[in-house]
Design a protein around this motif. Structure first.
Motif, PDB file in Angstrom:
ATOM      1  N   GLN A  23       0.833  -1.211   0.000  1.00 31.39           N
ATOM      2  CA  GLN A  23       0.000   0.000   0.000  1.00 31.39           C
ATOM      3  C   GLN A  23       0.867   1.261   0.000  1.00 31.39           C
ATOM      4  N   ARG A  24       1.479   1.517  -1.116  1.00 31.08           N
ATOM      5  CA  ARG A  24       2.308   2.708  -1.296  1.00 31.08           C
ATOM      6  C   ARG A  24       1.681   3.564  -2.394  1.00 31.08           C
ATOM      7  N   ASP A  25       1.395   4.818  -2.059  1.00 27.71           N
ATOM      8  CA  ASP A  25       0.618   5.674  -2.949  1.00 27.71           C
ATOM      9  C   ASP A  25       1.443   6.756  -3.638  1.00 27.71           C
ATOM     10  N   GLU A  26       2.775   6.644  -3.571  1.00 31.72           N
ATOM     11  CA  GLU A  26       3.598   7.672  -4.200  1.00 31.72           C
ATOM     12  C   GLU A  26       3.353   7.760  -5.695  1.00 31.72           C
ATOM     13  N   TRP A  27       3.124   6.616  -6.328  1.00 33.08           N
ATOM     14  CA  TRP A  27       2.885   6.603  -7.775  1.00 33.08           C
ATOM     15  C   TRP A  27       1.615   7.390  -8.121  1.00 33.08           C
ATOM     16  N   LEU A  28       0.609   7.281  -7.251  1.00 36.60           N
ATOM     17  CA  LEU A  28      -0.656   7.980  -7.496  1.00 36.60           C
ATOM     18  C   LEU A  28      -0.470   9.488  -7.338  1.00 36.60           C
ATOM     19  N   GLN A  29       0.333   9.893  -6.372  1.00 38.59           N
ATOM     20  CA  GLN A  29       0.609  11.319  -6.200  1.00 38.59           C
ATOM     21  C   GLN A  29       1.330  11.882  -7.418  1.00 38.59           C
ATOM     22  N   ARG A  30       2.321  11.142  -7.923  1.00 37.44           N
ATOM     23  CA  ARG A  30       3.049  11.607  -9.119  1.00 37.44           C
ATOM     24  C   ARG A  30       2.130  11.637 -10.332  1.00 37.44           C
ATOM     25  N   TYR A  31       1.329  10.599 -10.488  1.00 38.88           N
ATOM     26  CA  TYR A  31       0.417  10.524 -11.626  1.00 38.88           C
ATOM     27  C   TYR A  31      -0.605  11.658 -11.578  1.00 38.88           C
ATOM     28  N   SER A  32      -1.127  11.922 -10.377  1.00 37.72           N
ATOM     29  CA  SER A  32      -2.065  13.036 -10.219  1.00 37.72           C
ATOM     30  C   SER A  32      -1.407  14.359 -10.573  1.00 37.72           C
ATOM     31  N   GLY A  33      -0.144  14.509 -10.217  1.00 39.34           N
ATOM     32  CA  GLY A  33       0.582  15.733 -10.557  1.00 39.34           C
ATOM     33  C   GLY A  33       0.734  15.914 -12.053  1.00 39.34           C
ATOM     34  N   TRP A  34       0.926  14.817 -12.787  1.00 42.61           N
ATOM     35  CA  TRP A  34       1.060  14.906 -14.247  1.00 42.61           C
ATOM     36  C   TRP A  34      -0.242  15.368 -14.903  1.00 42.61           C
ATOM     37  N   LEU A  35      -1.373  15.078 -14.257  1.00 42.64           N
ATOM     38  CA  LEU A  35      -2.673  15.392 -14.850  1.00 42.64           C
ATOM     39  C   LEU A  35      -3.169  16.798 -14.520  1.00 42.64           C
ATOM     40  N   LYS A  36      -2.456  17.515 -13.669  1.00 40.73           N
ATOM     41  CA  LYS A  36      -2.941  18.819 -13.215  1.00 40.73           C
ATOM     42  C   LYS A  36      -3.096  19.834 -14.337  1.00 40.73           C
ATOM     43  N   SER A  37      -2.325  19.690 -15.391  1.00 43.03           N
ATOM     44  CA  SER A  37      -2.372  20.674 -16.479  1.00 43.03           C
ATOM     45  C   SER A  37      -3.583  20.491 -17.393  1.00 43.03           C
ATOM     46  N   LEU A  38      -4.306  19.384 -17.237  1.00 42.13           N
ATOM     47  CA  LEU A  38      -5.476  19.154 -18.078  1.00 42.13           C
ATOM     48  C   LEU A  38      -6.586  20.139 -17.711  1.00 42.13           C
ATOM     49  N   PRO A  39      -7.407  20.566 -18.696  1.00 47.22           N
ATOM     50  CA  PRO A  39      -8.326  21.689 -18.452  1.00 47.22           C
ATOM     51  C   PRO A  39      -9.581  21.366 -17.655  1.00 47.22           C
ATOM     52  N   SER A  40     -10.000  20.097 -17.620  1.00 44.58           N
ATOM     53  CA  SER A  40     -11.301  19.760 -17.061  1.00 44.58           C
ATOM     54  C   SER A  40     -11.166  18.830 -15.852  1.00 44.58           C
ATOM     55  N   PRO A  41     -11.860  19.116 -14.737  1.00 46.61           N
ATOM     56  CA  PRO A  41     -11.853  18.179 -13.606  1.00 46.61           C
ATOM     57  C   PRO A  41     -12.365  16.792 -13.985  1.00 46.61           C
ATOM     58  N   ALA A  42     -13.411  16.743 -14.814  1.00 46.96           N
ATOM     59  CA  ALA A  42     -13.956  15.445 -15.233  1.00 46.96           C
ATOM     60  C   ALA A  42     -12.912  14.641 -16.000  1.00 46.96           C
ATOM     61  N   LEU A  43     -12.158  15.321 -16.860  1.00 45.20           N
ATOM     62  CA  LEU A  43     -11.116  14.631 -17.633  1.00 45.20           C
ATOM     63  C   LEU A  43      -9.997  14.163 -16.717  1.00 45.20           C
ATOM     64  N   ARG A  44      -9.619  15.002 -15.755  1.00 43.49           N
ATOM     65  CA  ARG A  44      -8.535  14.622 -14.834  1.00 43.49           C
ATOM     66  C   ARG A  44      -8.919  13.410 -13.994  1.00 43.49           C
ATOM     67  N   ILE A  45     -10.140  13.394 -13.460  1.00 47.21           N
ATOM     68  CA  ILE A  45     -10.566  12.268 -12.636  1.00 47.21           C
ATOM     69  C   ILE A  45     -10.723  11.005 -13.483  1.00 47.21           C
TER      70      ILE A  45
END
Length: 294
Positions: A23-45
Motif C-alpha cells: 500500500q504505497r501511494d507515491e505513484w498515485l501522487q506523481r500521476y495526479s501531478g502529471w494530470l494537473k495541467s489538463l483543463p477539465s476536472p472530469a477529464l482529470r478524474i
C-alpha cells in the motif's frame, strides 16, 4: 480465483492489520501531478481512475492462462491488498477507546481524527458529538476498507477494486495532490459507486443485528433518492450509521452526555459496532462461498 484471493487477503489483513507493504501511494501522487495541467476536472478524474484500472484488468486477463492461473492470482491478490483500507483499524479503535474510557477526551479526539478527515475539519463540541462522529466514521471506515473493495473485486475483478480505491483516495485524501474541484467531483462519483454495496451491507446489518429496528431503518433510508444524496441528505457514512446504530443492541442513555454511565455505554456501543462489522464480513464471505459453489 477471486474467492481464493479474498480469503488470502483476509488472512493477510488479520496478520498485518492492513494491506502491508504493497500500500504505497507515491505513484498515485506523481500521476495526479502529471494530470494537473489538463483543463477539465472530469477529464482529470477519468484519466486518474480508468487507465490504471484497465491496465490491471488487461494484465490479469493476459496472465490467466499461464501456469494454471497462478500469476493472475498473485497479481489479483497484490492489487486487492493495495485496494484495501489504509492503516490498522483495530489498533486505532483500541487507542481511541483507551483514551475515551480514561476520560481523556482530548486524547480520544486526537485518535478519533484517524478515522475521519471531517472530524479534523469540524471538531466536536462535547462528548456526545465526539462519540456520534467517531461511531459514524467507524461504520464508514469499516465499509470502505473492506466491503466496498470486495464488492467491486467480485463484480469487476482487480481493476474494479483498484478503480474504487483510486477514486476514494482522490475524494477523501488530500495527500493525493488532487485539486479541490477534482476532490469534489470524485466525492460525487464515489457516492454513486458506493450506493449499492452500502445498501447490501445495511441489509446484512439487519439480518445479523436487531432485525425489526434496523430493517425499518434500512427500508426507510435505502430508496429515498439517489440525486447525489438521498432526500434526507444521507451520504454513505450517514446511511450506515442510521441503519447500523439500530442493528446493535447497545443504546445510549437518553439525554445523558457525560458521566461514567455514558462513557461506559458509548464504549460498549463502539465495541458492538466493531462486532457487527466482523459478523457482516463473515456473512459476506459465506454468501461468496455459496456463489463460488454454484
Amino acid at each position: 480465483m477471486e474467492f481464493l484471493a479474498i480469503l488470502i487477503a483476509w488472512g493477510a489483513v488479520q496478520l498485518w492489520g492492513s494491506g502491508g507493504a504493497v500500500q504505497r501511494d507515491e505513484w498515485l501522487q506523481r500521476y495526479s501531478g502529471w494530470l494537473k495541467s489538463l483543463p477539465s476536472p472530469a477529464l482529470r478524474i477519468t484519466l486518474l481512475v480508468l487507465p490504471p484500472a484497465l491496465l490491471v484488468a488487461l494484465a490479469v486477463e493476459a496472465l490467466r492462462d499461464w501456469v494454471f492461473g497462478l500469476p493472475a492470482l498473485l497479481m489479483s491478490l497484490a492489487i486487492l491488498l493495495y485496494s484495501l483500507g489504509r492503516g490498522d483499524f483495530q489498533i486505532q479503535l483500541r487507542l481511541y477507546l483507551n483514551s475515551w474510557q480514561r476520560g481523556d477526551l482530548a486524547g480520544a479526539y486526537r485518535h478519533g481524527q484517524h478515522f475521519s478527515e471531517e472530524l479534523c475539519d469540524s471538531g466536536a463540541d462535547n462528548a456526545l458529538e465526539l462519540h456520534h462522529s467517531v461511531r459514524q466514521a467507524v461504520f464508514y471506515q469499516g465499509f470502505e476498507r473492506w466491503f466496498a473493495v470486495v464488492f467491486w473485486f467480485v463484480l469487476l475483478g482487480a481493476g474494479g477494486a483498484l478503480a474504487y480505491r483510486i477514486l476514494f483516495l482522490a475524494a477523501r485524501h488530500r495527500a493525493t495532490g488532487c485539486q479541490q474541484e477534482d476532490r469534489n467531483l470524485a466525492a460525487q462519483a464515489l457516492f454513486y459507486i458506493e450506493w449499492l454495496p452500502v445498501r447490501l451491507l445495511g441489509f446484512a446489518f439487519a439480518l445479523i443485528g436487531h432485525f425489526d429496528d434496523s430493517f425499518a431503518a434500512w427500508r426507510r433510508h435505502s430508496f429515498a433518492g439517489v440525486a447525489g444524496a438521498n432526500d434526507e441528505g444521507l451520504g454513505s457514512a450517514e446511511y450506515l450509521d442510521a441503519v447500523g446504530s439500530k442493528a446493535v443492541s447497545v443504546r445510549l442513555p437518553e439525554g445523558q452526555v457525560d458521566g461514567d454511565c455514558f462513557t461506559r455505554t458509548a464504549a460498549d456501543q463502539l465495541s458492538a459496532v466493531q462486532q457487527l462489522l466482523s459478523r457482516s464480513l463473515l456473512c459476506w464471505v459465506a454468501v461468496l462461498a455459496v456463489l463460488e459453489i454454484f
